[in-house]
Design an enzyme around this catalytic site. Sequence first.
Site, PDB file in Angstrom:
ATOM      1  N   ARG A   1      10.484 -11.693   1.466  1.00  0.00           N
ATOM      2  CA  ARG A   1      10.223 -12.930   2.233  1.00  0.00           C
ATOM      3  C   ARG A   1      10.853 -14.126   1.540  1.00  0.00           C
ATOM      4  NH1 ARG A   1       3.847 -12.201   2.600  1.00  0.00           N
ATOM      5  NH2 ARG A   1       4.135 -10.017   2.093  1.00  0.00           N
TER       6      ARG A   1
ATOM      7  N   HIS B   1      -4.182 -13.974   0.030  1.00  0.00           N
ATOM      8  CA  HIS B   1      -4.477 -13.413  -1.306  1.00  0.00           C
ATOM      9  C   HIS B   1      -5.753 -14.036  -1.902  1.00  0.00           C
ATOM     10  CE1 HIS B   1       0.085 -12.568  -2.045  1.00  0.00           C
ATOM     11  NE2 HIS B   1      -0.520 -11.449  -1.653  1.00  0.00           N
TER      12      HIS B   1
ATOM     13  N   GLU C   1      -8.503  -6.291  -5.981  1.00  0.00           N
ATOM     14  CA  GLU C   1      -9.020  -6.825  -4.717  1.00  0.00           C
ATOM     15  C   GLU C   1     -10.098  -5.917  -4.129  1.00  0.00           C
ATOM     16  OE1 GLU C   1      -4.763  -7.313  -3.929  1.00  0.00           O
ATOM     17  OE2 GLU C   1      -5.345  -8.873  -2.526  1.00  0.00           O
TER      18      GLU C   1
ATOM     19  N   ARG D   1     -11.475  -5.365   4.239  1.00  0.00           N
ATOM     20  CA  ARG D   1     -10.507  -6.442   4.055  1.00  0.00           C
ATOM     21  C   ARG D   1     -10.066  -6.921   5.440  1.00  0.00           C
ATOM     22  NH1 ARG D   1      -4.220  -6.393   2.788  1.00  0.00           N
ATOM     23  NH2 ARG D   1      -4.031  -8.607   2.339  1.00  0.00           N
TER      24      ARG D   1
ATOM     25  N   ASN E   1      -9.512  -0.826   3.659  1.00  0.00           N
ATOM     26  CA  ASN E   1      -8.398  -1.740   3.916  1.00  0.00           C
ATOM     27  C   ASN E   1      -7.493  -1.067   4.960  1.00  0.00           C
ATOM     28  OD1 ASN E   1      -6.145  -3.344   3.883  1.00  0.00           O
ATOM     29  ND2 ASN E   1      -5.888  -3.337   1.651  1.00  0.00           N
TER      30      ASN E   1
END
Length: 413
Positions: A257, A196, A400, A107, A22
Amino acid sequence: MRNGIIITLKIRKNVVKILVVNAGSSSVKFTVYQMETETVLAKGLVERIGLKEPNFVYERPGHDKEEKVVAVANHTDALKAICEKLVDTDHGGVLESLSDIDAIGHRVVHGGEKFSEPVLIDSDVKNTIRLCANLAPLHNPPNLDGIEACEKAFPGTQNVAVFDTAFHQTMPPEAFMYAIPRELYEDHGIRKYGFHGTSHKFVTNAAADYLGKPVDELKLISCHLGNGSSIAAVKYGKVIDTSMGMTPLCGLVMGTRSGDIDPAIIFYLKKKGYAAGEIDSILNKKSGLLGVGGIKSGDMRDIVDAAANGVETARIALDLWAHRLAFYVGGYYTLLSGADAVIITGGIGENSVPARAAFLSRLSGIGCHMDRAAIQITKKAVTLSTPDSELRAIVLPTDEELMIGRETALLLK
Ligand code: ADP
């Protein structure tokens, strides 16, 4: 034919080692899996790449974590440092040789409309990832750097791209279109993509195991609640809507955010003299829990502590977070015509008792009643709703990296 022989030998050996990578703008995270048992052999990260004192963290199950400063200027250097460590068997390395790695799973944040599944990486795939960088300028370029660094470090090993957007590609136009002129979609690709996806897919499969029913018989509402948060409505294994949009700024209230706002706020701020870059920074880095909470932290642990200590702004931030989440769950419950379960995952979902309570206390109207004892259980799969609830709420830890490892091994077969 040569490849055919190699693959046959590996299947006969029944040993598959996958490296999951990743790569972010200043870090490369990695995990080495023994896939038949889904065991982590080693994992770690190189962080602060190209900055002052880059740091290499390395871990093996059952051993102390190692940390050291390394001289790495870019992703290629970082991969070189990782490879050297992995084959240094006298000092904790777990590979006899780099050729022990059967494939590398990467990823990749944005796959646009092109990729709805993981793919073997070739030059066409790399070009498409490059084109999608328009839509994810902060993520796709370093993802690509990670891929190219692995191509150099592991010549001849297959690289697989696993996209955050892929699982959401099943959304129908009524969910992914914005109600703006159609040319903006056709000419510029402006639509909802969702993110996601790897996490939502992992917990969707985990929910099927947990509930003892096949995925294609389940209607699920998957809530990934971390610093970045999103929610997906998954009908019989396929996403029908999700809360993040063309970018990961949209939807739920997050650590820093804003999630959904009235778009006209941006024009209003421009009129008030804010530059485009400032507005971008406000909405991405200074909003959410950080912006509303008034305690200079967007970390849910700090927010719930401050709220419990009577800080009014922090309490409002927590309530706003839970309110927005419950609003989406209600909407997705309707779109799914009822649901079997709400899945809760991510750093906040797996750990924060007060945040989960603030959220679940808002779901009684759709038949989900909070079990006050179960809600105290953290970091493991657990049902948080009472046995008489019509709608179950379950916590399922996400992984993940493992999902990328699984997808990569599947493609290798
Ligand atoms: P990211 O989106 O960066 O992957 P994570 O999924 O790791 O984020 O989630 C980070 C969030 O999880 C933070 O808001 C943090 O407060 C929260 N969190 C992590 N551990 C705990 C904990 N033990 N108790 C409460 N909240 C936690």
